[in-house]
Design an enzyme around this catalytic site. Structure first.
Site, PDB file in Angstrom:
ATOM      1  N   HIS A 196       0.759  -1.249   0.000  1.00 51.11           N
ATOM      2  CA  HIS A 196       0.000   0.000   0.000  1.00 51.11           C
ATOM      3  C   HIS A 196       0.795   1.309   0.000  1.00 51.11           C
ATOM      4  O   HIS A 196       0.173   2.354  -0.107  1.00 51.11           O
ATOM      5  CB  HIS A 196      -0.946   0.028   1.207  1.00 51.11           C
ATOM      6  CG  HIS A 196      -1.941  -1.081   1.203  1.00 51.11           C
ATOM      7  ND1 HIS A 196      -2.943  -1.189   0.250  1.00 51.11           N
ATOM      8  CD2 HIS A 196      -2.080  -2.152   2.017  1.00 51.11           C
ATOM      9  CE1 HIS A 196      -3.659  -2.273   0.506  1.00 51.11           C
ATOM     10  NE2 HIS A 196      -3.155  -2.879   1.559  1.00 51.11           N
TER      11      HIS A 196
ATOM     12  N   HIS B 291      -3.225  -2.776   8.288  1.00 51.02           N
ATOM     13  CA  HIS B 291      -4.334  -3.089   7.385  1.00 51.02           C
ATOM     14  C   HIS B 291      -4.905  -1.792   6.825  1.00 51.02           C
ATOM     15  O   HIS B 291      -5.199  -0.869   7.575  1.00 51.02           O
ATOM     16  CB  HIS B 291      -5.430  -3.855   8.133  1.00 51.02           C
ATOM     17  CG  HIS B 291      -6.688  -4.029   7.338  1.00 51.02           C
ATOM     18  ND1 HIS B 291      -6.776  -4.881   6.252  1.00 51.02           N
ATOM     19  CD2 HIS B 291      -7.916  -3.442   7.451  1.00 51.02           C
ATOM     20  CE1 HIS B 291      -8.001  -4.803   5.746  1.00 51.02           C
ATOM     21  NE2 HIS B 291      -8.712  -3.942   6.445  1.00 51.02           N
TER      22      HIS B 291
END
Length: 155
Positions: free
Chosen positions: A36, A139
C-alpha cells in the site's frame, strides 16, 4: 574456485537463504508497506506493481481493488503514532492529514494470477483509514473524502 562454491553453498544452507520474492517472515507492517505505500506510484503502473509485489488473494485470485498511498513510509506510520484519530467503535484509525492515492480496480471478473489487469485512478485529498498494531499500520481499510469523515459519526 571450488572452495568458493563450497563456501557459498554452505553459507546459503546455514543461513537458510532461499530465492523468493518475499521472505516468509514478513511482518504485518512490512506486508502493509509492500501492498500500500509507494510515493512514486502512478495510475499506469497498477498491473506491473501488483504483479511485482505479489499482491493477490490467498487463493491466488486477483484482488478486486488495491490502493497505493502516495507518500513516504514515515508519514503513513505517523497515522498510528499520534497523527490519527482512533475510532473505538470500529477499532480503526483515521488520518488527520489528507493523502493522494492510486486506486487500482480489477478490469475483468474471474481473472487469476498472472492474468490480473487493473485500471488505475488518482484520487486526491483522501482520509486514510487503517488498523494499527504496535503503533504501525497493518491493514488498509478504506479511504474517504474529508466530508465523509465527520467527527465521531459512524460511517
Amino acid at each position: 574456485m571450488m572452495l568458493v562454491l563450497l563456501f557459498a553453498t554452505g553459507f546459503c544452507k546455514v543461513n537458510n537463504f532461499q530465492p523468493s520474492e518475499h521472505q516468509p517472515e514478513e511482518t504485518p507492517y512490512e506486508k502493509f508497506r509492500r501492498q500500500h505505500v509507494d510515493a512514486k506510484m502512478t495510475e499506469k503502473l497498477c498491473n506491473t506493481e501488483i504483479s511485482n509485489r505479489n499482491i493477490y488473494k490467498i487463493d491466488n485470485s486477483c484482488k478486486e481493488t488495491n490502493t497505493f498511498i502516495l507518500s513516504i513510509p514515515a508519514k503513513v506510520k505517523s497515522i498510528c503514532r499520534g497523527d490519527g484519530r482512533y475510532d473505538e467503535n470500529s477499532g480503526m484509525t483515521y488520518s488527520t492529514a489528507t493523502f493522494r492515492i492510486i486506486k487500482c480496480k480489477k478490469k475483468h471478473q474471474g481473472a487469476r494470477k498472472p492474468s490480473c489487469q487493473y485500471e488505475g485512478r488518482l484520487l486526491t485529498n483522501r482520509i486514510i483509514v487503517v488498523k494499527c498494531e504496535g503503533k504501525l499500520p497493518v491493514h488498509f481499510d478504506r479511504d474517504l473524502l474529508p466530508s465523509e469523515s465527520n467527527d465521531g459519526e459512524q460511517l
